[in-house]
Write an enzyme that holds these catalytic residues in place. Structure first.
Site, PDB file in Angstrom:
ATOM      1  N   CYS C 130      28.043  32.776 124.283  1.00 35.49           N
ATOM      2  CA  CYS C 130      28.460  32.692 122.889  1.00 35.49           C
ATOM      3  C   CYS C 130      29.417  31.529 122.698  1.00 35.49           C
ATOM      4  O   CYS C 130      30.484  31.482 123.303  1.00 35.49           O
ATOM      5  CB  CYS C 130      29.141  33.975 122.436  1.00 35.49           C
ATOM      6  SG  CYS C 130      29.597  33.885 120.707  1.00 35.49           S
ATOM      7  N   LYS C 165      21.510  36.013 129.052  1.00 31.94           N
ATOM      8  CA  LYS C 165      21.214  35.093 127.946  1.00 31.94           C
ATOM      9  C   LYS C 165      21.805  33.727 128.235  1.00 31.94           C
ATOM     10  O   LYS C 165      23.025  33.571 128.312  1.00 31.94           O
ATOM     11  CB  LYS C 165      21.792  35.650 126.647  1.00 31.94           C
ATOM     12  CG  LYS C 165      21.409  34.827 125.424  1.00 31.94           C
ATOM     13  CD  LYS C 165      21.546  35.642 124.171  1.00 31.94           C
ATOM     14  CE  LYS C 165      21.032  34.891 122.951  1.00 31.94           C
ATOM     15  NZ  LYS C 165      21.077  35.740 121.749  1.00 31.94           N
ATOM     16  N   THR C 193      22.617  29.606 120.887  1.00 28.71           N
ATOM     17  CA  THR C 193      22.716  28.486 119.949  1.00 28.71           C
ATOM     18  C   THR C 193      23.288  27.217 120.596  1.00 28.71           C
ATOM     19  O   THR C 193      24.031  27.280 121.568  1.00 28.71           O
ATOM     20  CB  THR C 193      23.620  28.886 118.778  1.00 28.71           C
ATOM     21  OG1 THR C 193      24.852  29.372 119.304  1.00 28.71           O
ATOM     22  CG2 THR C 193      22.975  29.970 117.946  1.00 28.71           C
ATOM     23  N   GLY C 244      14.492  29.576 116.510  1.00 30.92           N
ATOM     24  CA  GLY C 244      13.699  29.027 115.421  1.00 30.92           C
ATOM     25  C   GLY C 244      12.346  29.664 115.185  1.00 30.92           C
ATOM     26  O   GLY C 244      11.536  29.122 114.431  1.00 30.92           O
TER      27      GLY C 244
HETATM   28  C1  LIG Z   1      24.612  34.799 112.520  1.00 27.54           C
HETATM   29  C2  LIG Z   1      24.249  34.828 113.968  1.00 27.54           C
HETATM   30  C3  LIG Z   1      24.925  35.691 114.839  1.00 27.54           C
HETATM   31  C4  LIG Z   1      24.614  35.726 116.183  1.00 27.54           C
HETATM   32  N1  LIG Z   1      25.261  36.593 117.007  1.00 27.54           N
HETATM   33  C5  LIG Z   1      24.901  36.683 118.312  1.00 27.54           C
HETATM   34  C6  LIG Z   1      25.493  37.655 119.151  1.00 27.54           C
HETATM   35  O1  LIG Z   1      26.315  38.450 118.731  1.00 27.54           O
HETATM   36  N2  LIG Z   1      25.115  37.685 120.464  1.00 27.54           N
HETATM   37  C7  LIG Z   1      24.179  36.822 120.968  1.00 27.54           C
HETATM   38  O2  LIG Z   1      23.859  36.872 122.158  1.00 27.54           O
HETATM   39  N3  LIG Z   1      23.581  35.900 120.170  1.00 27.54           N
HETATM   40  C8  LIG Z   1      23.925  35.819 118.863  1.00 27.54           C
HETATM   41  N4  LIG Z   1      23.284  34.897 118.053  1.00 27.54           N
HETATM   42  C9  LIG Z   1      22.258  34.015 118.632  1.00 27.54           C
HETATM   43  C10 LIG Z   1      20.842  34.577 118.381  1.00 27.54           C
HETATM   44  O3  LIG Z   1      20.668  35.821 118.996  1.00 27.54           O
HETATM   45  C11 LIG Z   1      19.764  33.596 118.886  1.00 27.54           C
HETATM   46  O4  LIG Z   1      19.915  33.413 120.273  1.00 27.54           O
HETATM   47  C12 LIG Z   1      19.836  32.240 118.212  1.00 27.54           C
HETATM   48  O5  LIG Z   1      20.229  32.384 116.874  1.00 27.54           O
HETATM   49  C13 LIG Z   1      18.530  31.466 118.273  1.00 27.54           C
HETATM   50  O6  LIG Z   1      17.496  32.140 117.589  1.00 27.54           O
HETATM   51  P1  LIG Z   1      17.075  31.795 116.057  1.00 27.54           P
HETATM   52  O7  LIG Z   1      16.930  30.330 115.957  1.00 27.54           O
HETATM   53  O8  LIG Z   1      15.824  32.555 115.825  1.00 27.54           O
HETATM   54  O9  LIG Z   1      18.205  32.303 115.192  1.00 27.54           O
HETATM   55  C14 LIG Z   1      23.605  34.856 116.702  1.00 27.54           C
HETATM   56  C15 LIG Z   1      22.922  33.997 115.825  1.00 27.54           C
HETATM   57  C16 LIG Z   1      23.224  33.971 114.480  1.00 27.54           C
HETATM   58  C17 LIG Z   1      22.472  33.040 113.586  1.00 27.54           C
END
Ligand SMILES: Cc1cc2nc3c(=O)[nH]c(=O)nc-3n(C[C@H](O)[C@H](O)[C@H](O)COP(=O)(O)O)c2cc1C
Ligand SMILES: Cc1cc2nc3c(=O)[nH]c(=O)nc-3n(C[C@H](O)[C@H](O)[C@H](O)COP(=O)(O)OP(=O)(O)OC[C@H]3O[C@@H](n4cnc5c(N)ncnc54)[C@H](O)[C@@H]3O)c2cc1C
Ligand SMILES: Cc1cc2nc3c(=O)[nH]c(=O)nc-3n(C[C@H](O)[C@H](O)[C@H](O)COP(=O)(O)OP(=O)(O)OC[C@H]3O[C@@H](n4cnc5c(N)ncnc54)[C@H](O)[C@@H]3O)c2cc1C
Ligand SMILES: Cc1cc2nc3c(=O)[nH]c(=O)nc-3n(C[C@H](O)[C@H](O)[C@H](O)COP(=O)(O)O)c2cc1C
Ligand code: FES
Ligand code: FES
Lengths: 303, 260, 303, 260
Positions: C130, C165, C193, C244
């Site tokens: 994170c 992760k 991210t 994405g």
């Molecule tokens: C608003 C938000 C909150 C997130 N909170 C967490 C979290 O608490 N724990 C975690 O491992 N990843 C968290 N993520 C990351 C997502 O689980 C994911 O790995 C990342 O957003 C990429 O996927 P996406 O492009 O489909 O959003 C968060 C992402 C977003 C956008």
């Protein structure tokens, strides 16, 4: 007073906008579309000692708000760049920043030594971050000590200031920047492309013949802004920023982050007139946000 | 000269399954000279999709300042393009590249135009201009299936037109090469546009005795020669570092000039 | 035959689609919109030992084809997750993957030990990546040995399989994956991210109160695909891919790259019905490309 | 219930400088109950821009299944939205959140509605519903300048309406608080929506003796309570981990409930 004029090591720029290396060839194509003297500077395509054909095609693939490229440093080689490309560019009132690439330290040093003597080459951009070539490139850009040592050697060989182009594909960009500064760099350019890939749904295979490629365009702008924000506070080198710039607003964001000039890459493919357009818009934007001079914007996010 | 202009949609129709005929009006029509040139189309004003799409010019009407694009709506960009309505504007960069050399066929001589699928469109303007110069034209076109064929009547107005479909649902069953093998056609020049395997077959079959001109496809970045996305090796140095750019040196090359 | 069923350590999934951690809360909100039993699994929001408020607002900023977030691990704390959130989720026929976070090894171990005993928690997702918390998080996710040691300790404490992760903000993702495998991980989830930033043009300051945030959404997909392509060839752990994804086509691309299941994050904000929609479309897509079963797609790009 | 629907544009006009009134038709209008709720708008079908935009519901017409959004075209998303034409479709998620509690003002009592700039729109539906319940309403609105004002006549139909402009080009020169300081208005309830400094001023001035309800703004991700983007601290534990979500617990809160 020219509100857009910026002075950087080796570079007296009438404005801080320049095309990014690899996205503008050696200027000939864009020279048919507008007067290249309008530009702040030109970063020409990577030059290596020997001519290179580069990677097999397909070499580009589209992504969401971005593109992948794996050109592979195609270029006509140092001799031809010196005898043909650079002399052609002399007709314009625009400083050239020569992008220097290679597979070994000796390659880099050789290109740097000779290309830095060309009359219109005012600075070098040391390309230690090209993700699309098998040898060299990536190691120089990801191991801090290797980058430092290369910087020092190129700096020694060069007759003009040396800007080092940083790769975003690292855990700690600040550490890279500091080592490169310790190696004697005069400035930084950042960022090069993020390493990415796309697959063809029909074949299941990578779209790019090289499999992976460098991600550029608006998609990577937030990564570039973050890195420039961090690095500009940690080193005292000027930064030429790049990554997804396509408007005067983007330029301002880069300056706020800590850049002292910017380069425009991918956007030239979408709108070949984008550089002069940004230059034109930039003065109006200074008015809109109440700045006398573009240099007041540098590092505003953390100053 | 290359221009960038917002052109106005005059008409837009689906003329075969997923194949659209888009007629645009703009000043840059006056810059269009050689048949076989293409334009680079920005299908939306935002970032989605980011890059332009290369589409050949299928017809030019200098008087009305109109030109026609015929394209298959397949991926994201062309599907978005297919939604444009008359009166809408489309961002066009062009004309780009070098087209088919008309002058290689004299008046009174015969030209064979071979097209595959979505490679057929630029041959329409070419055929028109050849006929206007007093050249006799034959057309041989290959399509996947009957519902994908288009412009047959228009081509027939200009010269005899043979059609092959892969599934045999119309015309000869098979590929254009099957037509070329079965019909006895005598001609001086071949102009061809279509998938690379088709171009290779034509080059192999005819390049030794005929003048053969081939229009190539390649994924493009800039479309104006600056990014080196679209290069191919030259035939004289197939593994060296000499190259041609499809976007500016081509898309049309003389057979034997570049490695297909 | 269920053409979408996938078996992974600890997880019998009726389909390989699950919401990504942090993008679905603890399911309550989406539970009002559709039947959560339709989902392959649910990755719940990161849980820490103590309740956390997270970062000040603004916590999100839009970027080109992406968004930045700096939520900062807001959650009601382990006790409440165990006593309220997880029991509520038991009404659905869906395995839960609990996202485990903390500032110290002890924190992680404590959460893992207790949450892994909840009846509907079938696997843990070890959040070592994170980017939005000051302590912990980032170091665990960027130093291979630290990641390995944490993995081993959590693995020992957990009653269910542990997926780690991975952060994309590293020079060498393959090295991270290998160390984590050596530490005893049962699987990987990737990617979290990318670290990014956006500035407000009016103030010149970062839009996010936390300054930097995590970039998610379609913009990062090519980076994720590249990393999964590389990692899936280097380790023998199954990978749950993310970054994405917003369509069944994207899911196929992830499988081709080497993923065995996928998670959907940001797209839930744009279209709250996106997960059931993708599940529905996926079978048709298998027909279109001629696959009997989704598992045939795994790693097709390099197999 | 929250629904996702492509709603049809019935009309769309610029009613003040850069301020647009957009009337949409869709089944989800029937779900709209409380004034002060909002919808989450996807302004384009592609990825640019990616996220939805929260916009308050300014007017509801259950019979026609129509509702009105009034918004300022400022950034990328709202500028794209402003290009929609009658007949176009707009992707709407909603209705979202909890609105102004009507029942806090009895028939015969007086409500003061205080709005700032683009916070004025939801007060229109609120005022209508209050008046329908037999409540007397006063309106006090602040705008930057005369050209930014809108709906004055419509509000005047419902009750006395005072306007302040920051540059003094219309009405009282200054802020809404200048009007509130100079006019003698007696009332039972305040409902307010606008910039946070304005809400703070109102809370400070009136929260001790009056019933005050404030509609908050925060950057949002999901708009439905799942992402924790839009949280604020509760007043009873301003540095703790208790929180309210603007999107689902709000956007309207009782003064003193959350930290502004
Ligand atoms: C608003 C938000 C909150 C997130 N909170 C967490 C979290 O608490 N724990 C975690 O491992 N990843 C968290 N993520 C990351 C997502 O689980 C994911 O790995 C990342 O957003 C990429 O996927 P996406 O492009 O489909 O959003 C968060 C992402 C977003 C956008
Ligand atoms: C010189 C030239 C002339 C062309 N003329 C025509 C024409 O007249 N009619 C027609 O239907 N098609 C033509 N094409 C092919 C056309 O460019 C592609 O079909 C189109 O770019 C696909 O875009 P998309 O949005 O449908 O697909 P997407 O999958 O969304 O495209 C993604 C990216 O890949 C590129 N791409 C995908 N397929 C091709 C391809 N076959 N060739 C080049 N780039 C591709 C796109 O340009 C884009 O950058 C021509 C191509 C070239 C190079
Ligand atoms: C509950 C609620 C109700 C609202 N009602 C209205 C209304 O009725 N009329 C109106 O004009 N505006 C209203 N707003 C503000 C409106 O949401 C923003 O002006 C709009 O999102 C800006 O989008 P853009 O495309 O113009 O700006 P961009 O700069 O392109 O926006 C970038 C991102 O920031 C977010 N953002 C930017 N400004 C704001 C803001 N002030 N509040 C929340 N998010 C923001 C956007 O949603 C988007 O995610 C409301 C906001 C909320 C939270
Ligand atoms: C087609 C293409 C070719 C490139 N070639 C080079 C190169 O030769 N040398 C180099 O240092 N960077 C090269 N780059 C990287 C750009 O100079 C720039 O750093 C990057 O694209 C980010 O900017 P952008 O998002 O504006 O394109 C290339 C980028 C593209 C898209
Ligand atoms: S497409 Fe850029 S050089 Fe041809
Ligand atoms: S916007 Fe996602 S919780 Fe409020």
């Amino acid at each position: 007073m020219n509100r857009l004029a910026v002075n950087l090591p080796g570079l007296k720029l009438k404005n801080p906008i320049m095309p990014a290396s690899g996205c503008f060839g050696f200027g000939k194509e864009f020279g048919q579309l507008y007067d290249l003297s309008e530009l702040g500077a030109i970063m020409i395509k990577a030059t290596t000692v020997e001519p290179r054909f580069g990677n097999p095609t397909p070499r580009v693939a589209e992504t969401s708000a971005g593109m992948l490229n794996a050109i592979g440093l195609q270029n006509p080689g140092l001799d031809k760049v010196l005898s043909e490309e650079l002399p052609w560019l002399e007709q314009f009132d625009v400083p050239i920043i020569a992008n220097v690439a290679g597979s070994t330290e000796e390659d880099y040093v050789e290109v740097a030594r000779r290309i830095s003597k060309a009359p219109n080459v005012h600075a070098l951009e040391l390309n230690i971050s090209c993700p699309n070539v098998k040898t060299g490139g990536i190691a120089f850009g990801t191991i801090p000590e290797v980058a430092k040592s290369l910087t020092a050697k190129v700096k020694e060989a060069s007759s003009v200031p040396v800007y080092v182009k940083l790769s975003p594909n690292v855990t700690n960009i600040v550490e890279m920047a500091k080592e490169v500064e310790a190696g004697g760099a005069d400035g930084l350019t950042m960022i090069n492309t993020l390493l990415g890939m796309r697959l063809d749904l029909k074949t299941g295979k990578p779209i790019l013949a090289n499999r992976t490629g460098g991600l550029s365009g608006p998609a990577i702008k937030p990564v570039a802004i973050r890195m420039i924000y961090e690095v500009s506070q940690a080193v005292s080198l000027p930064i030429i920023g790049m990554g997804g710039i396509e408007s005067a607003e983007d330029v301002l964001e880069y300056f706020f982050a800590g850049a002292s000039a910017v380069a425009v890459g991918t956007a030239n493919f979408v709108d070949p007139f984008v550089c002069p357009k940004i230059i034109k818009d930039l003065t109006e934007l200074l008015d809109k946000y109440g700045f006398e001079h573009i240099s007041e914007c540098i590092g505003r996010s953390w100053k | 000269m290359i221009r960038n202009e917002l052109c106005t949609v005059i008409s837009h129709h689906e003329i075969a399954e997923n194949i659209y005929e888009l007629i645009l009006c703009g000043e840059l029509a006056s810059e269009m000279t050689e048949p076989g040139q293409f334009v680079h189309v920005k299908v939306s004003s935002g970032l989605d999709p980011l890059l332009r799409r290369p589409i050949s010019i299928a017809n030019i009407d200098h008087e009305k300042k109109e030109f026609t694009l015929i394209y298959r709506a397949e991926g994201r960009g062309t599907t978005i393009l297919s939604k444009k309505m008359p009166g809408d504007e489309v961002d066009i960069l062009g004309p780009l590249g070098h087209g088919f050399p008309l002058e290689e066929t004299e008046a009174g001589e015969t030209a064979l135009l071979v097209g595959g699928g979505i490679g057929v469109p630029p041959l329409y303007e070419l055929s028109k201009q050849l006929v206007a110069r007093g050249v006799r034209v034959f057309h041989v076109f290959g399509f996947q299936t009957k519902s994908a064929t288009f412009y047959e009547e228009a081509f027939k107005q200009l010269g005899p037109t043979f059609i092959a479909t892969v599934d045999g649902s119309y015309g000869t069953c098979g590929l254009v090469t099957d037509v070329l093998d079965s019909e006895v056609l005598s001609f001086d020049t071949i102009y061809s546009c279509g998938p690379t395997p088709m171009l290779r077959a034509i080059e192999e079959k005819y390049a030794a005795d005929k003048k053969v001109f081939l229009s190539l496809e390649e994924r493009m970045g800039c479309g104006i020669g600056a990014c080196f996305a679209c290069v191919c090796h030259t035939a004289e140095n197939p593994n060296g570092f000499t190259y041609k750019k499809v976007c500016t040196d081509g898309p049309v090359f003389r057979a034997g000039e570049v490695v297909l």
